[in-house]
Scaffold this motif. Structure first.
Motif, PDB file in Angstrom:
ATOM      1  N   MET A  64     111.365  70.473 171.127  1.00 15.61           N
ATOM      2  CA  MET A  64     112.152  70.815 172.306  1.00 15.61           C
ATOM      3  C   MET A  64     111.666  72.139 172.902  1.00 15.61           C
ATOM      4  SD  MET A  64     114.166  68.273 172.201  1.00 15.61           S
ATOM      5  CE  MET A  64     115.248  68.646 173.573  1.00 15.61           C
ATOM      6  N   PHE A  78     107.779  78.000 179.056  1.00 16.52           N
ATOM      7  CA  PHE A  78     107.079  79.160 178.495  1.00 16.52           C
ATOM      8  C   PHE A  78     107.013  79.061 176.972  1.00 16.52           C
ATOM      9  CE2 PHE A  78     108.387  80.381 182.660  1.00 16.52           C
ATOM     10  CZ  PHE A  78     107.348  81.165 183.118  1.00 16.52           C
ATOM     11  N   ASN A  80     104.331  80.351 173.243  1.00 11.91           N
ATOM     12  CA  ASN A  80     103.234  81.123 172.663  1.00 11.91           C
ATOM     13  C   ASN A  80     101.956  80.277 172.780  1.00 11.91           C
ATOM     14  OD1 ASN A  80     101.379  82.084 170.659  1.00 11.91           O
ATOM     15  ND2 ASN A  80     103.049  83.279 169.783  1.00 11.91           N
ATOM     16  N   SER A  83     100.544  78.951 169.528  1.00 12.69           N
ATOM     17  CA  SER A  83     101.353  78.064 168.679  1.00 12.69           C
ATOM     18  C   SER A  83     100.649  76.706 168.584  1.00 12.69           C
ATOM     19  CB  SER A  83     102.734  77.871 169.314  1.00 12.69           C
ATOM     20  OG  SER A  83     102.607  77.224 170.578  1.00 12.69           O
ATOM     21  N   ARG A  84     101.199  75.846 167.763  1.00 12.56           N
ATOM     22  CA  ARG A  84     100.606  74.499 167.637  1.00 12.56           C
ATOM     23  C   ARG A  84     100.539  73.802 169.002  1.00 12.56           C
ATOM     24  NH1 ARG A  84     102.823  69.465 163.956  1.00 12.56           N
ATOM     25  NH2 ARG A  84     101.319  67.961 164.737  1.00 12.56           N
ATOM     26  N   GLN A 142     103.971  82.340 166.397  1.00 13.01           N
ATOM     27  CA  GLN A 142     104.629  81.039 166.330  1.00 13.01           C
ATOM     28  C   GLN A 142     103.759  79.965 165.663  1.00 13.01           C
ATOM     29  OE1 GLN A 142     105.649  79.030 170.082  1.00 13.01           O
ATOM     30  NE2 GLN A 142     107.781  79.205 169.491  1.00 13.01           N
TER      31      GLN A 142
HETATM   32  C1  LIG Z   1     116.906  73.544 172.492  1.00 12.34           C
HETATM   33  C2  LIG Z   1     115.612  74.198 172.092  1.00 12.34           C
HETATM   34  C3  LIG Z   1     114.892  74.896 173.043  1.00 12.34           C
HETATM   35  C4  LIG Z   1     113.675  75.495 172.717  1.00 12.34           C
HETATM   36  N1  LIG Z   1     112.961  76.143 173.688  1.00 12.34           N
HETATM   37  C5  LIG Z   1     111.739  76.625 173.415  1.00 12.34           C
HETATM   38  C6  LIG Z   1     110.925  77.172 174.458  1.00 12.34           C
HETATM   39  O1  LIG Z   1     111.287  77.205 175.650  1.00 12.34           O
HETATM   40  N2  LIG Z   1     109.708  77.657 174.100  1.00 12.34           N
HETATM   41  C7  LIG Z   1     109.243  77.623 172.817  1.00 12.34           C
HETATM   42  O2  LIG Z   1     108.132  78.086 172.577  1.00 12.34           O
HETATM   43  N3  LIG Z   1     109.980  77.083 171.820  1.00 12.34           N
HETATM   44  C8  LIG Z   1     111.209  76.592 172.085  1.00 12.34           C
HETATM   45  N4  LIG Z   1     111.965  76.015 171.074  1.00 12.34           N
HETATM   46  C9  LIG Z   1     111.392  75.943 169.715  1.00 12.34           C
HETATM   47  C10 LIG Z   1     110.432  74.741 169.620  1.00 12.34           C
HETATM   48  O3  LIG Z   1     111.166  73.527 169.543  1.00 12.34           O
HETATM   49  C11 LIG Z   1     109.452  74.830 168.443  1.00 12.34           C
HETATM   50  O4  LIG Z   1     110.162  74.983 167.224  1.00 12.34           O
HETATM   51  C12 LIG Z   1     108.479  75.993 168.576  1.00 12.34           C
HETATM   52  O5  LIG Z   1     108.094  76.220 169.914  1.00 12.34           O
HETATM   53  C13 LIG Z   1     107.223  75.744 167.739  1.00 12.34           C
HETATM   54  O6  LIG Z   1     106.613  74.541 168.149  1.00 12.34           O
HETATM   55  P1  LIG Z   1     105.090  74.176 167.781  1.00 12.34           P
HETATM   56  O7  LIG Z   1     104.864  74.611 166.350  1.00 12.34           O
HETATM   57  O8  LIG Z   1     104.977  72.709 167.957  1.00 12.34           O
HETATM   58  O9  LIG Z   1     104.217  74.947 168.743  1.00 12.34           O
HETATM   59  C14 LIG Z   1     113.179  75.418 171.389  1.00 12.34           C
HETATM   60  C15 LIG Z   1     113.931  74.706 170.424  1.00 12.34           C
HETATM   61  C16 LIG Z   1     115.122  74.106 170.776  1.00 12.34           C
HETATM   62  C17 LIG Z   1     115.887  73.333 169.726  1.00 12.34           C
END
Ligand SMILES: Cc1cc2nc3c(=O)[nH]c(=O)nc-3n(C[C@H](O)[C@H](O)[C@H](O)COP(=O)(O)O)c2cc1C
Length: 214
Positions: A64, A78, A80, A83-84, A142
């Motif tokens: 999300m 937006f 990182n 990040s993955r 991240q």
């Molecule tokens: C409701 C919700 C909103 C989120 N919004 C963001 C966001 O706008 N940007 C972000 O980087 N991660 C957001 N996250 C966290 C990501 O879901 C995720 O855990 C994190 O970005 C790492 O993802 P990756 O390892 O696939 O890069 C959000 C999580 C939730 C549950």
């Protein structure tokens, strides 16, 4: 709680309908109408969307993120860049977004090409974030493995001290992505699983509209 009843859990959607005669020519206009309705009807976290990315080899992953802007070109969020998802989006600049607003029985699916937003756009948005979120962005590498919660808290305190009484700059590794849609599908839940699905497909000149079987 006993989860044995999952198979019998279902909702019947009776709230609204979606007709190709009533939709605007541009799906971004329809998206704004639906988002406004979701906000008005107090859907929890209406801007939360599932973002699906994939590796160069085509292995998918989703998570999300929050929608921060709808421009004439598309959808901005937006994150990182290291990040993955950030790495996957840079290596394979195609992605999908899904919104589900349960209160109003609506789903929107978006697919398209990804571009980074300009540095100035990322800096402007970063500057508008609460100070603690700005420090959080500096603190989190991240998606990397960390030894403990304690390590994270210590880095947070380190950056709090480092930026004390100072304006916090936007990290180079942090910023926005724009998804430029190639197709958008609007799904309206209807009775008896006969849902309405209207698909907008971008051709070289215009958006083509069709109806999909539910
Ligand atoms: C409701 C919700 C909103 C989120 N919004 C963001 C966001 O706008 N940007 C972000 O980087 N991660 C957001 N996250 C966290 C990501 O879901 C995720 O855990 C994190 O970005 C790492 O993802 P990756 O390892 O696939 O890069 C959000 C999580 C939730 C549950």
């Amino acid at each position: 709680m006993n989860l044995n009843k999952l198979k019998s859990m279902r909702m019947d959607y009776k709230s609204a309908l979606l007709d190709e005669q009533m939709v605007p020519d541009n799906p971004l206009d329809l998206f704004k109408i639906w988002m406004s309705e979701a906000i008005k009807r107090k859907v929890p976290e209406p801007t939360a969307m599932a973002l699906c990315t994939s590796t160069k080899e085509g292995k998918p992953s989703s998570r999300m993120v929050l929608l921060k802007e709808v421009t004439k070109l598309g959808f901005v969020f937006f994150t990182n860049y290291e990040s993955r998802k950030g790495i996957e989006l840079i290596q394979n600049p195609f992605a999908a977004l899904t919104f589900y607003w349960s209160t109003i029985a609506k789903q929107v699916r978006i697919e398209g090409r990804i571009k980074k937003v300009s540095r100035s756009e990322s800096r402007n948005y970063f500057a508008s974030r609460p100070r603690k979120s700005q420090i959080g962005a500096w603190t989190s590498h991240q998606s990397t493995v960390i030894s403990s919660r304690n390590e994270l808290d210590e880095w947070f305190r380190f950056y709090q001290e480092k930026f004390k009484d100072k304006k916090i700059p936007c990290p180079e590794f942090w910023g926005g992505f724009l998804l430029i849609p190639q197709q958008i599908e609007f799904w309206q839940g209807r009775e008896s699983r006969l849902h309405d699905r209207i698909l907008f497909l971008r051709t070289s000149r215009r958006w083509e509209i069709s109806r999909l079987s539910p």
